[in-house]
Scaffold this active site. Structure first.
Site, short mmCIF file in Angstrom:
data_model
loop_
_atom_site.label_atom_id
_atom_site.label_comp_id
_atom_site.label_asym_id
_atom_site.label_seq_id
_atom_site.Cartn_x
_atom_site.Cartn_y
_atom_site.Cartn_z
N ARG A 58 1.01 -1.09 0.14
CA ARG A 58 0.04 0.11 0.16
C ARG A 58 0.43 1.24 0.31
NH1 ARG A 58 -4.60 -0.24 4.17
NH2 ARG A 58 -5.07 2.06 3.41
N HIS A 104 -7.59 -4.52 -7.56
CA HIS A 104 -6.96 -3.78 -6.52
C HIS A 104 -7.96 -4.24 -5.05
CE1 HIS A 104 -4.28 -0.91 -3.37
NE2 HIS A 104 -5.61 -0.39 -3.42
N TYR A 147 -18.14 12.69 -12.38
CA TYR A 147 -17.66 14.45 -13.04
C TYR A 147 -16.31 14.52 -13.88
CZ TYR A 147 -21.77 15.29 -10.23
OH TYR A 147 -22.90 14.97 -9.28
#
Length: 857
Positions: A58, A104, A147
């Site tokens: 990570r 993931h 968006y």
């Protein structure tokens, strides 16, 4: 929800209650299988597993490709989705969904945050994602993934290039349904170029971005010279190159970081001192330290002003836009030293920030702290491995193809027999055996021949096959040469890096500075003397200077009191209507033709950039920026406020007034009370009673008399009769000639011609002032210019030393070189003259200090 134990099992009491509710018998506790576990060892084991997971999967980047697992999976999935730079953008949510569903095992917010960082050009020196939409700023976060849109950038192609050529190892994804790369091929040193930041368990990484060209140059040097030390590599990589530009001050911390992997350097904003308005000097910030946004600077600046830690700030404006980039304007109060204020800003705002380098990355799965050479060495070894594996893969592919081509060529020698064998065989297996036996082919070659289409068995196909065979042989030889020679392999890697630098590299943005001197800043532990010195440094030094009003109406302040001379000056805006001796923190007055006197702080007036520069006034500011004029009102002169002034009006009135008559609490007041439609035409210093007051009228009459004939009056006085005028005549010019300049003073007169007479042109005359005898006050004086046919009177007149002429726009014009008789006529002019003014400094008496004392704040 039922309570459970540490292993996720239901507790014994819950089991008993659940069994009772189900109507079954309760199992005695003594019949249960209970295992005693030491809590300390269980916590230690679990925590180590968690820590290793955070570190390895990570938080920390791999030293080879410089990517964390989530970043690597994003780029790999975008490559698999075909989101190349030549294709259109797709919804970011689509990419996030693909990565989360296939590679993931974490939430969508973490994936999207990682993808956003890869697209932000203010975070990465070479962005790997081409984002479309609001991907955030230094101060604000991005829009939601639904968006925005994204695709791979050009640089990302270099990171994923040759993935399908066995260049890196693959491993199963989290559910063993797919394969994912353990590392990307990485055609450039991404870890150094883009840096990294992450917090793991018990460790963290913080790496600064660098310039691609510099890093690749160092990598190529290390390829050629594996024994090179850090000092040699720093010749190519002198320091970080931040996306935001700015400056790095002090290089010792960078050198330490490159040696040990840990260090600290100081970033400072790029700030220029500019004249932001007619009255104000400002600090214009065009580049901020890495990771600092303008909103954060403004917030800290306001806090510092409110808590009195920062002084001298009048206003701050954020003029940043997409077209012009960052622009933060910090307006300063009058009289403050910009460099001293900047020192305060560096101390109390994010205009100066520190960056702590901690080069921690994974090397063979283990976190290590790496210096510059170590980082480059790991990348070079990785790239050598990638190119070696790619070369071996390509060699195998080409050998396989050559094997097939050679089989086809053998078959084409007797294609009729090949066809006959196939036609007469019972099945494919029999045809394969007979082809292998007759033509001495391998099973692979025979299968390939059986799969051929008849249209491929033409004459041109044979020629194409022979050409392909030759090309394959040449390619195989080149590939084998690379694999058999370490030097050749290193040369290939070096050349490919050079191509990447040429394609994606750009110039350095961050300027490296060894040290920088600034005005002292006050701290809580500063002594009283240090505080006084810092407060003094904040202010502009109260040095003597000139304040100049030009022919074109511009104001300028000089850096010192260097004498002004007309010699050699023939530039634009070099005619001085007024020249006043004052100090940088003093005051001057602007006198209008309505008799109003307006105070102006000299420090507000723009100063020359060099102390000894000859003022050309090309950088001056229009005086109307400092003076608000009524309709029809005009600015007459700039005058000192600490000396005796003499004023002359259009109707021949003269007045002398002392400086102690000016009101102390008013910035705008009357210097003379005018009657009827009278106007002030001139005003100059007349401190000495022997100074000569000179009136020149429209009709060409000149009167001069000593200043002693005019008794000083109070501010409200209306003056006394200075010159007697004939009916219809008016005063055109009023000047004061100091007694020290009387021998050098001249009178310049220029006529006005009748526009209806085509053959008439203005004439000019220069006469020695001493040719005009002094007369008594309130007389008509003497004729100064004989008017010729077609001349209506004088359009311009002036008396004084070192005259210069120009147009109203400041273009220099020549005056007659020879002196004329007092009562003579002028010589014809070749070009029009709009203004006559001073060409040098006024003469100051040695016994009198003309510099106005400045008030202390």
């Amino acid at each position: 929800m039922e309570p459970r134990d540490g292993k996720g099992q239901m507790s014994k009491r819950s089991k008993q209650r659940s069994s009772a509710n189900a109507g079954t018998a309760i199992v005695p506790i003594e019949d249960q299988n209970i295992v005693d576990i030491d809590v300390a060892s269980e916590m230690e084991h679990s925590f180590l597993e968690y820590a290793y997971s955070v570190i390895y999967t990570r938080a920390l980047p791999d030293a080879r490709d410089g990517l964390k697992p989530v970043q690597r999976r994003i780029l790999y999935m975008m490559d698999q989705m075909g989101l190349t730079p030549d294709k259109g953008h797709v919804k970011s949510a689509r990419v996030v969904g693909e990565v989360m569903g296939k590679l993931h095992p974490h939430g969508d917010s973490a994936i999207y945050d990682a993808m956003v960082r890869l697209a932000q050009d203010f975070n990465l020196r070479l962005p790997l994602v081409d984002g479309h939409g609001n991907f955030g700023s230094v101060d604000d976060g991005p829009a939601a993934s639904r968006y925005t849109e994204a695709k791979m950038s050009q640089a990302a192609l270099a990171m994923t290039a040759n993935l399908n050529e066995d260049t890196v190892d693959f491993e199963p994804n989290y559910d063993n349904q797919m394969q994912q790369p353990t590392v990307l091929p990485a055609a450039f040193p991404n870890l150094l170029v883009n840096g990294a930041a992450g917090i793991a368990v018990g460790m963290a990484t913080n790496m600064a971005p660098h310039n691609l060209r510099e890093v690749i140059a160092a990598a190529r040097h290390l390829i050629e010279n594996p024994e090179a030390d850090t000092k040699a590599l720093m010749k190519f990589v002198p320091g970080p190159d931040l996306p935001s530009g700015a400056r790095i001050v002090g290089l010792d911390g960078i050198k330490e970081a490159y040696e040990t992997g840990r260090g600290r350097f100081t970033m400072r904003a790029t700030v220029d001192v500019e004249q932001v308005s007619a009255r104000r000097t400002g600090l214009v910030v065009t580049e901020l330290p890495y990771g600092v946004g303008p909103e954060r600077v403004i917030d800290r600046l306001k806090t510092g002003v409110n808590t009195k830690k920062i002084t001298g700030i009048a206003d701050v404006m954020d003029l940043t836009d997409r077209n012009h980039g960052l622009k933060l304007v910090i307006e300063l109060k009058s009289g403050f030293n910009p460099q001293a204020v900047l020192a305060q800003l560096y101390r109390h705002t994010p205009l100066e920030e520190n960056f702590g380098i901690n080069n921690v990355a994974l090397v063979e799965g283990q976190p290590q702290t790496l210096g510059l050479k170590d980082l480059l060495a790991v990348y070079v070894d990785h790239r050598l491995t990638v190119v070696r594996r790619r070369t071996a893969h390509r060699l195998g592919k080409r050998k396989d193809r050559l094997h097939l081509v050679e089989g086809l060529l053998l078959a084409l020698v007797d294609i009729d027999e090949v066809i006959e064998i196939i036609r007469t065989s019972d099945d494919t297996a029999a045809a394969r055996e007979r082809l292998m036996l007759v033509f001495d082919l391998t099973e692979v070659q025979a299968n390939h021949i059986l799969e051929l289409r008849l249209r491929q068995l033409t004459k041109f196909s044979r020629l194409d096959l022979e050409t392909e065979r030759d090309d394959l042989i040449a390619a195989i030889e080149a590939l084998e040469a690379i694999l058999s020679s370490d030097a050749k392999l290193r040369e290939t890697v070096s050349n490919e890096l050079a191509d990447v630098a040429e394609q994606y590299g750009d110039a350095r943005r961050t300027k490296l500075v060894k040290s920088e001197e600034l005005a002292p800043a006050v701290t809580a532990s500063s002594s009283k003397a240090e505080r006084a010195a810092a407060a003094s440094a904040l202010l502009v030094p109260d040095e003597p200077c000139w304040v100049i009003l030009s022919a074109s109406g511009k104001l300028l302040r000089t850096k010192d009191r260097t004498p002004l001379s007309a010699a050699g000056r023939r530039r634009r805006h070099d005619v001085y209507t007024s020249v006043v001796a004052t100090s940088a923190r003093g005051e001057v007055g602007a006198l209008t033709d309505a008799g109003r006197l307006i105070r102006i702080n000299a420090v507000d007036i723009p100063a020359l950039t060099e102390a000894t520069a000859t003022p050309t006034l090309t950088d001056g500011v229009q005086a109307t920026e400092f003076v608000t004029l009524e309709r029809g009102e005009k600015l007459v002169a700039i005058v000192p406020l600490n000396q005796v002034l003499a004023l002359g009006t259009r109707n021949g009135v003269v007045k002398r007034v002392r400086s102690d008559d000016w009101p102390l609490n008013q910035d705008d007041f009357d210097a003379i009370t005018l009657k009827n439609d009278d106007k002030v035409v001139g005003a100059e210093v007349a401190a000495n009673d022997n100074d000569q007051l000179v009136f020149i009228t429209n009709s060409g009459q000149l009167l001069r008399f000593a200043a002693a004939l005019v008794r000083p009056q109070g501010r409200s006085g209306g003056g006394i009769a200075g010159m007697k005028l004939v009916e219809g005549d008016q005063v055109l010019s009023f000047t004061v000639t100091p007694v020290q300049q009387l021998d050098d003073a001249v009178v310049v007169t220029i006529t006005e011609t009748d526009q209806d007479m085509l053959d008439s042109a203005p004439t000019a005359k220069v006469t020695k002032l001493e040719a005009f005898a002094a007369k008594g006050r309130n007389t008509q004086g003497m004729r100064a210019h004989r008017l010729l046919r077609g001349e209506l009177g004088l359009s311009l007149a002036w008396a004084g030393a070192q005259p210069l002429a120009s147009t109203t726009g400041g273009v220099s014009r020549a005056l007659p070189q020879e002196y004329a008789d007092r009562d003579g006529s002028g010589v014809m002019l070749d070009s029009a003259i709009g203004v006559i003014g001073h060409g040098g400094s006024p003469v100051l008496e040695d016994s009198e200090d003309t510099t106005q004392e400045s008030e202390t704040d």
